[in-house]
Design an enzyme around this catalytic site. Structure first.
Site, PDB file in Angstrom:
ATOM      1  N   ALA A 294      16.063 -34.522  74.934  1.00 53.25           N
ATOM      2  CA  ALA A 294      16.079 -34.381  73.470  1.00 53.25           C
ATOM      3  C   ALA A 294      17.184 -33.456  72.966  1.00 53.25           C
ATOM      4  CB  ALA A 294      14.723 -33.895  72.977  1.00 53.25           C
ATOM      5  N   GLY A 295      17.861 -32.784  73.907  1.00 49.52           N
ATOM      6  CA  GLY A 295      18.906 -31.834  73.503  1.00 49.52           C
ATOM      7  C   GLY A 295      20.020 -32.527  72.729  1.00 49.52           C
TER       8      GLY A 295
ATOM      9  N   LYS B 281      24.528 -37.267  74.547  1.00 50.42           N
ATOM     10  CA  LYS B 281      25.017 -36.710  75.818  1.00 50.42           C
ATOM     11  C   LYS B 281      24.582 -37.514  77.038  1.00 50.42           C
ATOM     12  CE  LYS B 281      23.484 -32.700  77.569  1.00 50.42           C
ATOM     13  NZ  LYS B 281      23.436 -31.237  77.790  1.00 50.42           N
TER      14      LYS B 281
ATOM     15  N   SER C 109      56.427 -72.094  91.292  1.00 53.57           N
ATOM     16  CA  SER C 109      56.622 -70.823  90.583  1.00 53.57           C
ATOM     17  C   SER C 109      56.881 -71.035  89.100  1.00 53.57           C
ATOM     18  CB  SER C 109      57.824 -70.085  91.176  1.00 53.57           C
ATOM     19  OG  SER C 109      57.541 -69.758  92.506  1.00 53.57           O
TER      20      SER C 109
ATOM     21  N   GLU D  83      14.264 -16.052  82.208  1.00 59.11           N
ATOM     22  CA  GLU D  83      15.502 -16.575  81.624  1.00 59.11           C
ATOM     23  C   GLU D  83      16.533 -15.460  81.533  1.00 59.11           C
ATOM     24  OE1 GLU D  83      16.256 -19.975  80.793  1.00 59.11           O
ATOM     25  OE2 GLU D  83      14.623 -19.873  82.239  1.00 59.11           O
TER      26      GLU D  83
ATOM     27  N   THR E  34      12.218 -26.276  76.397  1.00 61.95           N
ATOM     28  CA  THR E  34      11.842 -27.214  77.470  1.00 61.95           C
ATOM     29  C   THR E  34      10.324 -27.304  77.643  1.00 61.95           C
ATOM     30  OG1 THR E  34      12.263 -25.424  79.053  1.00 61.95           O
ATOM     31  CG2 THR E  34      14.015 -27.041  78.767  1.00 61.95           C
TER      32      THR E  34
ATOM     33  N   ASN F 197      47.883 -72.786  96.722  1.00 59.80           N
ATOM     34  CA  ASN F 197      48.980 -71.824  96.699  1.00 59.80           C
ATOM     35  C   ASN F 197      49.540 -71.737  95.282  1.00 59.80           C
ATOM     36  OD1 ASN F 197      51.619 -70.581  96.936  1.00 59.80           O
ATOM     37  ND2 ASN F 197      51.311 -70.781  99.139  1.00 59.80           N
TER      38      ASN F 197
ATOM     39  N   ARG G   3      28.051 -29.657  72.509  1.00 56.60           N
ATOM     40  CA  ARG G   3      29.290 -29.218  73.162  1.00 56.60           C
ATOM     41  C   ARG G   3      30.099 -30.364  73.777  1.00 56.60           C
ATOM     42  NH1 ARG G   3      29.150 -24.802  77.200  1.00 56.60           N
ATOM     43  NH2 ARG G   3      26.893 -24.944  77.428  1.00 56.60           N
TER      44      ARG G   3
ATOM     45  N   GLN H 169      10.180 -35.724  70.623  1.00 62.20           N
ATOM     46  CA  GLN H 169      10.052 -34.295  70.318  1.00 62.20           C
ATOM     47  C   GLN H 169      10.700 -34.067  68.951  1.00 62.20           C
ATOM     48  OE1 GLN H 169      12.468 -31.612  72.634  1.00 62.20           O
ATOM     49  NE2 GLN H 169      11.011 -29.914  72.442  1.00 62.20           N
TER      50      GLN H 169
HETATM   51  C1  UD1 Z   1      17.158 -24.508  81.937  1.00 57.58           C
HETATM   52  C2  UD1 Z   1      16.133 -23.474  82.422  1.00 57.58           C
HETATM   53  C3  UD1 Z   1      16.805 -22.426  83.311  1.00 57.58           C
HETATM   54  C4  UD1 Z   1      17.541 -23.118  84.455  1.00 57.58           C
HETATM   55  C5  UD1 Z   1      18.500 -24.167  83.915  1.00 57.58           C
HETATM   56  C6  UD1 Z   1      19.079 -24.967  85.035  1.00 57.58           C
HETATM   57  C7  UD1 Z   1      14.549 -23.341  80.562  1.00 57.58           C
HETATM   58  C8  UD1 Z   1      14.047 -22.571  79.413  1.00 57.58           C
HETATM   59  N1  UD1 Z   1      15.548 -22.811  81.257  1.00 57.58           N
HETATM   60  O1  UD1 Z   1      18.057 -23.810  81.099  1.00 57.58           O
HETATM   61  O2  UD1 Z   1      15.834 -21.546  83.851  1.00 57.58           O
HETATM   62  O3  UD1 Z   1      18.219 -22.159  85.246  1.00 57.58           O
HETATM   63  O4  UD1 Z   1      17.797 -25.084  83.060  1.00 57.58           O
HETATM   64  O5  UD1 Z   1      20.075 -25.825  84.512  1.00 57.58           O
HETATM   65  O6  UD1 Z   1      14.002 -24.398  80.875  1.00 57.58           O
HETATM   66  N2  UD1 Z   1      15.568 -30.152  76.205  1.00 57.58           N
HETATM   67  C9  UD1 Z   1      14.708 -30.899  75.423  1.00 57.58           C
HETATM   68  N3  UD1 Z   1      14.088 -30.309  74.364  1.00 57.58           N
HETATM   69  C10 UD1 Z   1      14.250 -28.993  74.065  1.00 57.58           C
HETATM   70  C11 UD1 Z   1      15.128 -28.231  74.862  1.00 57.58           C
HETATM   71  C12 UD1 Z   1      15.757 -28.827  75.936  1.00 57.58           C
HETATM   72  O7  UD1 Z   1      14.530 -32.095  75.666  1.00 57.58           O
HETATM   73  O8  UD1 Z   1      13.631 -28.551  73.111  1.00 57.58           O
HETATM   74  C13 UD1 Z   1      16.242 -30.779  77.339  1.00 57.58           C
HETATM   75  C14 UD1 Z   1      17.753 -30.785  77.187  1.00 57.58           C
HETATM   76  O9  UD1 Z   1      18.174 -31.992  76.595  1.00 57.58           O
HETATM   77  C15 UD1 Z   1      18.231 -30.690  78.631  1.00 57.58           C
HETATM   78  C16 UD1 Z   1      17.105 -29.948  79.350  1.00 57.58           C
HETATM   79  O10 UD1 Z   1      15.984 -30.019  78.491  1.00 57.58           O
HETATM   80  O11 UD1 Z   1      18.341 -31.948  79.234  1.00 57.58           O
HETATM   81  C17 UD1 Z   1      17.457 -28.506  79.668  1.00 57.58           C
HETATM   82  O12 UD1 Z   1      17.677 -27.807  78.482  1.00 57.58           O
HETATM   83  P1  UD1 Z   1      18.802 -26.703  78.385  1.00 57.58           P
HETATM   84  O13 UD1 Z   1      18.758 -26.134  77.034  1.00 57.58           O
HETATM   85  O14 UD1 Z   1      20.084 -27.233  78.884  1.00 57.58           O
HETATM   86  O15 UD1 Z   1      18.248 -25.607  79.403  1.00 57.58           O
HETATM   87  P2  UD1 Z   1      19.139 -24.556  80.166  1.00 57.58           P
HETATM   88  O16 UD1 Z   1      19.627 -23.583  79.200  1.00 57.58           O
HETATM   89  O17 UD1 Z   1      20.100 -25.265  81.019  1.00 57.58           O
END
Ligand code: UD1
Ligand code: MG
Length: 443
Positions: free
Chosen positions: A12-13, A24, A386, A153, A83, A358, A17, A77
């Site tokens: 859902a992210g 993504k 040719s 974290e 997460t 050929n 970036r 979501q």
């Molecule tokens: C997360 C972990 C961190 C770990 C790292 C490894 C958490 C809080 N932290 O951090 O401990 O070291 O991964 O890469 O879990 N997503 C959703 N909905 C949300 C937030 C995130 O679906 O509300 C999805 C994002 O799309 C992504 C994944 O969850 O695919 C991870 O989210 P991201 O924000 O990248 O977590 P990190 O900061 O990498």
């Protein structure tokens, strides 16, 4: 017996970036969207269902997932509250599973074996740990002996915690009990104001439930957040694919310059020369050589064939055993028979070539009239001189000969010779007279 489990894939992210209009997880690594890699890994590990968490506006992501032939349930979501909140959305949408493996849609190098490890672990909460060279901003895993007690974290960690080198790889195995018990206890009282999935570890440990650790290599958990990260994941995936084929008996003189796709199929004793790019949908039979600077996509090539150098074989091309496609040849939707030769500078599109045909240098199938594509058929053993133009639809019979430079638009019968050329004129001494006239003018 492998426990049945559901894979929760978080996607859902926003992926801001990436600076891209494309969501993504639909960005590709080795020719397949990252989400495709994640779903395939889950299916290969034996997941009976994927619970996919997406944001409300991600229809394209849901459509892609639905087309993968893997049982998928969608969880929306509404707001990206972390997460842990994403896992809550998935759990609410889930049926009766006893075991869950949470994974991310943006970690394309995740191996099925690791997911299986998380699924088969008997602990209520199983962490996927890894030791990166640079622990950077990853969550830190606190241990008591071999048992994880918490994940902290980076933004919430003090100096002593930040010194921990064991990091959270993101994926996690969870029992139904753990989810039912601890989802309601997740809090967003932390540095980022988010509900953290990693908090399950401390909650389970504190609540008298079991936790365990499965170890991954650093590359397995690589998450893609940017174009640079995508390029890094691509490089790692290419190395994996090259290694797989080298071990399977495929030769490469310079593996680093060969690019493969997730679905590439190559038999033993194939030699891939430097700078070969293989896009999706390619299979190559035993003993075939793909010479330098060749580009293949959607192509099936038989055994003991020779392709390139500098050949471009486009989707729908089938090359028979022992056939030869030489330099600066482009093919598209072309069925090229056993032992046929298209050796130099040709375009063969929408065509069927029989055995041992050929094709002379510079031959072009004129397949397109601006509206429709038309078929060229060339029978077994036919010889195309040719610089010929085959104006489709047209059929050249078996064993027929087409004289060089012919522009043919009528069918040629079997074994006939057809020559279509303006009559040749010879004017004796013309050059000498021409020069004499012009040289007089200059002086
Ligand atoms: C997360 C972990 C961190 C770990 C790292 C490894 C958490 C809080 N932290 O951090 O401990 O070291 O991964 O890469 O879990 N997503 C959703 N909905 C949300 C937030 C995130 O679906 O509300 C999805 C994002 O799309 C992504 C994944 O969850 O695919 C991870 O989210 P991201 O924000 O990248 O977590 P990190 O900061 O990498
Ligand atoms: Mg991440």
């Amino acid at each position: 017996m492998t426990q049945k489990f559901a894979a929760i894939i978080l996607a859902a992210g926003k992926g801001t970036r990436m600076k891209s209009a494309l969501p993504k997880v639909l960005h590709e690594i080795a020719g397949r969207p990252m989400l495709g890699h994640a779903m395939a890994a889950a299916a290969e590990a034996g997941a009976s269902e994927v619970l996919l968490v997406t944001a409300p506006d991600q229809d394209a992501v849901r459509d892609y997932a639905d087309a993968q032939g893997i049982k998928t349930t969608h969880a929306i979501q509404k707001e990206q509250l972390g997460t842990g909140d994403a896992v809550r959305a998935a759990f609410d949408a889930s049926g009766k599973h006893d075991r869950f493996v949470v994974m991310f849609g943006d970690t394309p190098l995740m191996r099925p074996e690791l997911l299986l490890g998380l699924a088969e672990s008997s602990a209520d909460v199983t962490v996927l740990g890894f030791e990166p060279e640079d622990a950077a901003a990853y969550g830190r895993v606190a241990l008591q002996g071999d048992t994880p007690t918490a994940i902290i974290e980076f933004k919430d960690a003090d100096e002593a915690t930040r010194a921990i080198t064991l990091c959270n790889g993101g994926a996690m195995g969870l029992s139904r009990t753990a989810l039912e018990k601890y989802l309601p206890q997740l809090s967003n009282d932390n540095a980022q104001g988010e509900y953290y999935l990693p908090d399950f570890v401390a909650l389970a440990h504190g609540g008298g439930d079991s936790t365990a650790l499965v170890m991954a290599n650093a590359e397995d958990t690589i998450g893609v957040d940017s174009r640079a990260g995508q390029a890094k994941a691509e490089a790692l995936m290419q190395n994996r694919l090259r290694q797989k084929f080298l071990e399977a008996g495929v030769g490469m003189q310079d593996p680093d310059s060969v690019f493969l796709s997730f679905d590439t199929e190559i038999a033993t004793d194939v030699m891939l020369e430097p700078h070969v790019k293989i896009n999706v949908g390619v299979s190559i039979g035993q003993g075939t050589t793909i010479k330098a600077f060749t580009h293949l996509e959607g192509v099936s090539i038989g055994q003991d064939a020779q392709i390139g150098p500098y050949a471009r074989l486009r989707p729908g091309t089938k090359v028979g055993d022992e056939a030869k496609i030489g330099n600066f040849v482009e093919t598209k939707k072309a069925d090229i028979g056993k032992g046929a030769k298209v050796s130099h500078l040709s375009y063969i599109g929408d065509a069927e070539l029989g055995m041992d045909v050929n094709i002379g240098a510079g031959t072009i199938t004129c397949n397109y009239d601006g509206y429709n594509k038309h078929l060229t058929k060339i029978g077994d053993g036919a010889f195309i001189g040719s610089n010929s133009s085959l104006i489709a639809p047209v059929t050249i019979g078996k064993g027929a000969y087409l004289g060089s430079s012919s522009a043919v638009s009528k069918d040629v019968p079997d074994d006939a010779l057809v020559v279509i050329r303006a009559p040749e004129r010879e004017i004796k001494g013309w050059g000498k007279k021409f020069r004499a006239k012009n040289e007089k003018k200059d002086s």
